[in-house]
Design an enzyme around this catalytic site. Sequence first.
Site, PDB file in Angstrom:
ATOM      1  N   GLY A  69      -0.933   7.327  -6.391  1.00  0.00           N
ATOM      2  CA  GLY A  69      -1.570   6.377  -5.479  1.00  0.00           C
ATOM      3  C   GLY A  69      -1.392   6.742  -4.021  1.00  0.00           C
ATOM      4  O   GLY A  69      -2.311   6.609  -3.215  1.00  0.00           O
ATOM      5  N   GLN A 146       0.301   1.420   2.333  1.00  0.00           N
ATOM      6  CA  GLN A 146      -0.227   2.785   2.268  1.00  0.00           C
ATOM      7  C   GLN A 146      -1.563   2.910   2.999  1.00  0.00           C
ATOM      8  O   GLN A 146      -1.871   3.979   3.540  1.00  0.00           O
ATOM      9  CB  GLN A 146      -0.363   3.236   0.816  1.00  0.00           C
ATOM     10  CG  GLN A 146       0.974   3.435   0.127  1.00  0.00           C
ATOM     11  CD  GLN A 146       0.831   3.822  -1.329  1.00  0.00           C
ATOM     12  OE1 GLN A 146      -0.271   4.044  -1.825  1.00  0.00           O
ATOM     13  NE2 GLN A 146       1.945   3.894  -2.025  1.00  0.00           N
ATOM     14  N   ASP A 293       9.279  -1.650  -4.732  1.00  0.00           N
ATOM     15  CA  ASP A 293       9.496  -0.576  -5.704  1.00  0.00           C
ATOM     16  C   ASP A 293      10.810  -0.702  -6.455  1.00  0.00           C
ATOM     17  O   ASP A 293      10.989  -0.041  -7.487  1.00  0.00           O
ATOM     18  CB  ASP A 293       9.427   0.794  -5.019  1.00  0.00           C
ATOM     19  CG  ASP A 293       8.000   1.266  -4.806  1.00  0.00           C
ATOM     20  OD1 ASP A 293       7.073   0.653  -5.383  1.00  0.00           O
ATOM     21  OD2 ASP A 293       7.796   2.237  -4.059  1.00  0.00           O
TER      22      ASP A 293
END
Length: 422
Positions: A69, A146, A293
């Site tokens: 990703g 991101q 995460d």
Amino acid sequence: MDVRVHLPGSIKNGHITITGSKSETNRLLLLSALYPNIIFENASVSDDSDVMHKALCGNNTVIDVQHAGTAMRFLTAFFASQEGREVVLTGSARMKQRPIAILVEALRLLGADIEYLENEGFPPLRIKGRKLTNNRLAVKAGVSSQYITALLLIAPKLENGLELTLDGQATSLPYIQMTLSLLNEVGIDAKFQDNTIIVPPKPEINNLKREIIIESDWSSASYYYSIVALSPEGTSVTLSSYKKNSLQGDSAIVNIYQQFGVETIFNNNNIRLTKARSPEPIAFHLDLNSTPDIAQTIAVTCFGLGIGCRLTGLHTLKIKETDRLSALKTELEKLGAEVSVTDDHISIQPHPGFQSRYQPCSPSLEGPGEVIATYSDHRMAMAFAPLAVKIPVIIQDAGVVSKSYPAFWEDMIRLGFLVDVQ
């Protein structure tokens, strides 16, 4: 490949060396493609970083990022800014389900030429590189950091730089701060004031004074924190190379795992994790908006310790390699937990008999093991592996760890775990 993992004795007092942060590596790979005199050491040895490296160094017209990703988002911005270059950017079946519309729309507003080849808002993309001259932009900040990082990484090479306004509360804010710190480290004067980030144009970088040393990956360290937390008091593991003033948001694991009885001692570039005490058996509530995460690791640790927990700020987990909240619910319920999830949180009540049922040296340790599905998600495999301290577990598709940590199973063996291919 499936593996059966169990611990026949106690944890060996091992020293594990973990390679560089995937997050830092992929940012620096892109920056070094824009500014070739940027040099760095201790790069991540992972599938995701390998994909980034090959895409940036090759001349292919079709680039398959597979499950990566980070590579999909960063490379979308990179190739959009490469005047005269045309590529098709694609990935796995799951990647084609992961949204990218916010980033594509932002790049289009800067002047990019990007076309969806299948479903609107999702990869694959056809990108025709152009000179991007617009320099003011507002993006939604609560979906994925991101997207923001992808824009910031190409910003100094844009003719007019970039003034980026964040709309709403930023998710995974430490990852944005990591990007800005790396930009500053290589000589780019990026500034974050209020909700606006300003990156001035920087055609060349000529004044680098030293090679950048990438810190080891804190997300990978989290699995050892879980192992130590689930082990008897006195258990220790040493990891390298880490520093107190980390750029990585997941270094928050140091303070979080103090609540599970794990103490961290920094010594030069090493950290020593020790189970100093047993945790209090109380419910555990934590907002992980900045560090999603490590949510799977913490959830499994709480379950293994018999501690109820409520983890919030997890809305980004539904668009990862799998829907991680749903996957956690399914696998923990197999083990007897009561689990509820919403779009942004998970609540877990462990099975009341788990602790008494699985004790070291109990006959149950000779059984076949609980089967854990991984859903093509490296973090599912590694988050559940520490349960092998207490029970045998069979991790399906165990090779998926190569996405971020290819040596994971070998390092488990170094600590005394038996890892048998099924």
